[in-house]
Design a protein around this motif. Sequence first.
Motif: not given
Length: 703
Positions: A527, A532, A573-578, A617, A620
């Motif tokens: 990645h 993104f 959400k990770y790539f959306y927010n990034s 989750a 992490s």
Amino acid sequence: MLDKHLKRRLNIIFRIIIVLIICGTIVYLFPKTGSFQYEFQKGSPWRYETLNAPFDFPIYKTDAELAAEREKITREQTPIFNLKTEVKEKQTTRFARATEKYRNSYTAAGIDQIRNKLAALYNKGILLLPEELDPDNIKTIKIVHNNIGKDVDFSKVFRLKKAYSTMTEFIDNVNLPSSVKEHILSLNLSNFIQPNLEFDASKTHLQLLNQLKNISLTQGLIRNGEIVITKRELVTPEKVKLLNSLKLEYRHNAGTYASHLRIIGGQIILTLTALSIFSLFFYYSKKRIFYNNKEFIFLYSAFLATVMLGCIGYYQNINMLALPVLFFIIIVNILVGSRSALYLLLGSSLLIAYFAPNSYRYLFMQLSAGIVSVFSLSQLQRRGQLFLSIFLTFLTYTAVYISFILVQEGEISLSNVFGVLWLLVNCLLLSLTYPVIYIFERIFGFTSEITLMELSNPNHPALRTLTKKAPGTFQHSLMVANLAEEAIYRIGGSPLLTRTGALYHDIGKSYDPIFFIENQSGGLNPHDHCDFDESARRIIDHVTKGVELAKKYNLPEAIINFIRTHHGRSKVKYFYNSFRNKYPDRPVDEAAFTYSGPDPISKECAVVMMADAVEAASRSLQEKTEENITALVNNIIDGQLQDGRFMNAEITYRDIDSVKRVFIEMLTNIYHSRIAYPKLKQTAEENDAGNRTPEENQETTNA
């Protein structure tokens, strides 16, 4: 909106048509005769008002009386013999020729007497009795000559042995010289004594059939208005005979055309009532099944097939106890669920009891045995469970049947033992449900517990591929399966379906395993070199590729639903927010970062969605304390709840709270702090030994 309403109306019309077709078929199969409205038991008081004969009716003989009468006629039948006149002429002539050389003026009279005696025997009749006839049961015989029959006392005809002894005795008493008598006897009289009566088996059998056919089925008549039985009078065997005769006459007399129409109208109401009970349950309790065309057709076909099984027994004169009416109920129980099977049992049994003999006993037996079979097969995971359930069903059938026999008859007869054998045949036929289940699975797309057990085996090709290509994902799937299975146990559902669906929910990751963090090692992350939206596409594709892979392996639709819905319509959400953080002014293509869904519709799929997000989750967390785990579980599941992921699922807020507690408890136990084991202190000699070379240690050992 119009199309949606139109589609809903068409669905309702389709279901109404199906119900009406089933109703019409059942009413067509119902016997169109009057129904006797009283229930009675031998040995019990008559519970109703005094019963007067509503019309003239004959008193029918019981089956036992008819059987005894048939046996008597068979035992005492009159055998038919054909008279062969040529035998007499032939044998008397032969005797005259054989004795001619002994004939002179002194012996002529005696020899003529012997010849006349032989002719007299033939006039009476000489026969050879076949083995199938018992002489002790024969009183008369019918002698046929020139198509004219005459009944003769059996004792007045001669069998071969008796004829021989009669002739020998007669010769001894005839006035002849001894030498002549000896010469005549030396001729062997058996050569002149032959049967002149020949047994006619075909005519005898035809005569017996006519006699059996002409047996009267009745013995007496009850006139209109005569008292059949009075209130509180004991139902004796004689009264049972009268009541059964009246009951049978009700069946024979359908009445006028108007009466026939009234009977059909009543049957329509009864059938619609049973179908309405069946339908209301699904409409209010199982709407998902009610609006699923395949499941709807399957359930109502099972209803019709069960009633048709009962009708086969009525029209083909098969003992109702031998009919496996629980056949489709067991199949529905395994493929759809116990509640559906119970309502099918109730609705179909009410209709079959309408025409079943001794309807109250029949209904009691079916409901008792049906409930036992349903609850003993609530979760079929082994073949042996089915046969154990069938054995318990047989025991229940037998116990209820014998109980009713003892109450009604007061004793157990041989015919009752045959009833138990019919029940055994019934239960043996129920064992055929095991191979039939597979057929219904393929036709209607159901998934049985047996199939789920086979799919949950880690050696399944799809899981083997996932284990080899994406071992990290497989370990994640195992954890999700453990969490989800325990949660479903707590809130109710199918644990085996949940576990199997969880094992397969991420099989799409076997295509590009390196794009998922659980499969990455050595710090390599592809990645880092993707945009993104490209990364989001790679992540989202594991759902569509998982569905494709599932279809390739012919996985059932119930398992594919877990693959489709384990992310629902959520975002990556990770790539959306990034993306939004890096490009705040650039418009975002929401669809590029959103899973295609749909959201879960069953509680099993909803629980797997929760378990998938929570387990991923939890990896992490830097400090896996109970407080951190609790906060993580609550935040993730509350977020899914707020996003509307569970709006279509059959799950309540109370269920969701229970799922949270299960996840917190299990994750806390998995990540609990371990105690550090103390090290053993080493002596100076041991420390010194530890600093020696292997060769030095070997020398010390040798010393």
